[in-house]
Write a protein that holds these residues in place. Structure first.
Motif, PDB file in Angstrom:
ATOM      1  N   GLY A 246       0.809  -1.218   0.000  1.00  9.19           N
ATOM      2  CA  GLY A 246       0.000   0.000   0.000  1.00  9.19           C
ATOM      3  C   GLY A 246       0.838   1.263   0.000  1.00  9.19           C
ATOM      4  N   MET A 247       2.109   1.143  -0.259  1.00  7.83           N
ATOM      5  CA  MET A 247       3.021   2.285  -0.294  1.00  7.83           C
ATOM      6  C   MET A 247       3.287   2.684  -1.745  1.00  7.83           C
ATOM      7  SD  MET A 247       3.727   2.887   2.906  1.00  7.83           S
ATOM      8  CE  MET A 247       5.084   4.003   2.738  1.00  7.83           C
ATOM      9  N   ALA A 248       3.518   3.953  -1.955  1.00  8.00           N
ATOM     10  CA  ALA A 248       3.871   4.441  -3.289  1.00  8.00           C
ATOM     11  C   ALA A 248       5.277   3.959  -3.650  1.00  8.00           C
ATOM     12  CB  ALA A 248       3.818   5.960  -3.318  1.00  8.00           C
ATOM     13  N   THR A 249       5.509   3.753  -4.935  1.00  3.66           N
ATOM     14  CA  THR A 249       6.841   3.332  -5.361  1.00  3.66           C
ATOM     15  C   THR A 249       7.882   4.396  -5.024  1.00  3.66           C
ATOM     16  OG1 THR A 249       6.418   4.163  -7.594  1.00  3.66           O
ATOM     17  CG2 THR A 249       6.014   1.812  -7.208  1.00  3.66           C
ATOM     18  N   SER A 250       7.487   5.659  -5.050  1.00  2.05           N
ATOM     19  CA  SER A 250       8.441   6.722  -4.693  1.00  2.05           C
ATOM     20  C   SER A 250       8.861   6.594  -3.228  1.00  2.05           C
ATOM     21  CB  SER A 250       7.837   8.101  -4.961  1.00  2.05           C
ATOM     22  OG  SER A 250       6.645   8.275  -4.219  1.00  2.05           O
ATOM     23  N   ALA A 251       7.949   6.210  -2.356  1.00  3.49           N
ATOM     24  CA  ALA A 251       8.292   6.006  -0.949  1.00  3.49           C
ATOM     25  C   ALA A 251       9.242   4.823  -0.801  1.00  3.49           C
ATOM     26  CB  ALA A 251       7.031   5.782  -0.113  1.00  3.49           C
ATOM     27  N   LEU A 252       8.994   3.770  -1.551  1.00  3.32           N
ATOM     28  CA  LEU A 252       9.873   2.597  -1.489  1.00  3.32           C
ATOM     29  C   LEU A 252      11.270   2.933  -1.986  1.00  3.32           C
ATOM     30  CD1 LEU A 252       7.342  -0.091  -2.732  1.00  3.32           C
ATOM     31  CD2 LEU A 252       8.083   0.353  -0.371  1.00  3.32           C
ATOM     32  N   ARG A 253      11.378   3.739  -3.039  1.00  2.00           N
ATOM     33  CA  ARG A 253      12.693   4.169  -3.514  1.00  2.00           C
ATOM     34  C   ARG A 253      13.397   5.007  -2.439  1.00  2.00           C
ATOM     35  NH1 ARG A 253       9.624   5.686  -7.740  1.00  2.00           N
ATOM     36  NH2 ARG A 253       9.488   4.202  -9.434  1.00  2.00           N
ATOM     37  N   PHE A 254      12.626   5.875  -1.782  1.00  2.00           N
ATOM     38  CA  PHE A 254      13.191   6.697  -0.711  1.00  2.00           C
ATOM     39  C   PHE A 254      13.684   5.809   0.435  1.00  2.00           C
ATOM     40  CE2 PHE A 254      12.554   8.898   3.359  1.00  2.00           C
ATOM     41  CZ  PHE A 254      13.454   9.935   3.201  1.00  2.00           C
ATOM     42  N   TYR A 255      12.892   4.837   0.849  1.00  2.00           N
ATOM     43  CA  TYR A 255      13.306   3.937   1.932  1.00  2.00           C
ATOM     44  C   TYR A 255      14.562   3.176   1.550  1.00  2.00           C
ATOM     45  CZ  TYR A 255       8.650   4.684   3.972  1.00  2.00           C
ATOM     46  OH  TYR A 255       7.516   5.219   4.512  1.00  2.00           O
ATOM     47  N   GLU A 256      14.661   2.779   0.286  1.00  2.00           N
ATOM     48  CA  GLU A 256      15.864   2.091  -0.165  1.00  2.00           C
ATOM     49  C   GLU A 256      17.061   3.032  -0.110  1.00  2.00           C
ATOM     50  OE1 GLU A 256      17.713  -0.293  -4.008  1.00  2.00           O
ATOM     51  OE2 GLU A 256      15.940   0.981  -4.279  1.00  2.00           O
ATOM     52  N   LYS A 257      16.877   4.251  -0.598  1.00  2.51           N
ATOM     53  CA  LYS A 257      17.962   5.242  -0.582  1.00  2.51           C
ATOM     54  C   LYS A 257      18.433   5.506   0.846  1.00  2.51           C
ATOM     55  CE  LYS A 257      18.835  10.059  -1.631  1.00  2.51           C
ATOM     56  NZ  LYS A 257      18.138  11.297  -1.427  1.00  2.51           N
ATOM     57  N   GLU A 258      17.489   5.506   1.796  1.00  3.64           N
ATOM     58  CA  GLU A 258      17.812   5.756   3.197  1.00  3.64           C
ATOM     59  C   GLU A 258      18.349   4.518   3.922  1.00  3.64           C
ATOM     60  OE1 GLU A 258      17.625   8.740   5.029  1.00  3.64           O
ATOM     61  OE2 GLU A 258      17.537   9.519   2.981  1.00  3.64           O
ATOM     62  N   GLY A 259      18.412   3.390   3.234  1.00  5.48           N
ATOM     63  CA  GLY A 259      18.945   2.167   3.832  1.00  5.48           C
ATOM     64  C   GLY A 259      17.958   1.430   4.727  1.00  5.48           C
ATOM     65  N   LEU A 260      16.671   1.752   4.625  1.00  5.01           N
ATOM     66  CA  LEU A 260      15.674   1.095   5.463  1.00  5.01           C
ATOM     67  C   LEU A 260      15.224  -0.239   4.878  1.00  5.01           C
ATOM     68  CD1 LEU A 260      13.495   4.224   6.329  1.00  5.01           C
ATOM     69  CD2 LEU A 260      15.290   3.165   7.716  1.00  5.01           C
ATOM     70  N   ILE A 261      15.249  -0.341   3.560  1.00  8.03           N
ATOM     71  CA  ILE A 261      14.962  -1.597   2.872  1.00  8.03           C
ATOM     72  C   ILE A 261      16.045  -1.809   1.826  1.00  8.03           C
ATOM     73  CG2 ILE A 261      12.467  -1.490   3.279  1.00  8.03           C
ATOM     74  CD1 ILE A 261      12.089  -0.530   0.400  1.00  8.03           C
ATOM     75  N   ARG A 262      16.120  -3.031   1.325  1.00  5.81           N
ATOM     76  CA  ARG A 262      17.170  -3.326   0.347  1.00  5.81           C
ATOM     77  C   ARG A 262      16.577  -4.005  -0.873  1.00  5.81           C
ATOM     78  NH1 ARG A 262      18.635  -8.744   0.635  1.00  5.81           N
ATOM     79  NH2 ARG A 262      17.723  -9.773   2.428  1.00  5.81           N
TER      80      ARG A 262
END
Length: 154
Positions: A18-34
């Motif tokens: 239920g998250m936007a792809t832009s949020a997922l890219r941000f979380y990846e950039k921030e090291g929260l997900i891989r």
């Protein structure tokens, strides 16, 4: 019987979480997900990242900062999918924070009708609860909603 793929696309992760792809890219950039990259440089997420995204979303809803979320996620094992015991240990560390948030929300609910808990934000009735804006001495915002229980002395 079909088995689920071990890796999912960003679109699949977005749809499932239920998250936007832009949020997922941000979380990846921030090291929260891989994510791993394909030969065509497309993101592929381990299916287990869905739990991390769900955790991030829940943590944000209770007011945790990205730094606090990052620290919490860093405490999880990196070499395996976190177990229920891992998640319980992490959530137990936040119990006090959640209890404080619940108490704050209860104060808001209980005092909302009496001029937003008299912070004072200068409504006409507030001179009864907060003469001469004594609450302002405690700091900015609606002091009584923030948990101040006494009026500061001048």
């Amino acid at each position: 019987m079909s088995t689920l793929p071990a890796m999912i696309t960003i679109g699949e992760l977005a749809a499932r979480s239920g998250m936007a792809t832009s949020a997922l890219r941000f979380y990846e950039k921030e090291g929260l997900i891989r994510a791993e990259r394909t030969g065509g440089n497309q993101r592929r997420f381990p299916r287990s990242e869905l739990r991390r995204v769900s955790f991030i979303r829940a943590a944000q809803q209770v007011g945790l900062t990205l730094e606090e979320i990052r620290e919490a996620l860093a405490s999880l094992p990196g070499s395996r999918t976190p177990t229920q015991a891992d998640w319980e240990k992490l959530s137990h560390a936040w119990r006090h924070r959640l209890d404080d948030r619940i108490a704050q929300l209860e104060r808001l609910r209980d005092k909302l009708t009496s001029c937003i808990g008299c912070g004072c934000l200068s409504l006409k009735k507030c001179h009864l609860y907060n003469p001469d804006d004594q609450a302002a001495l405690g700091g900015p915002g609606a002091r009584y909603l923030l948990g101040d229980t006494s009026t500061p002395k001048t």
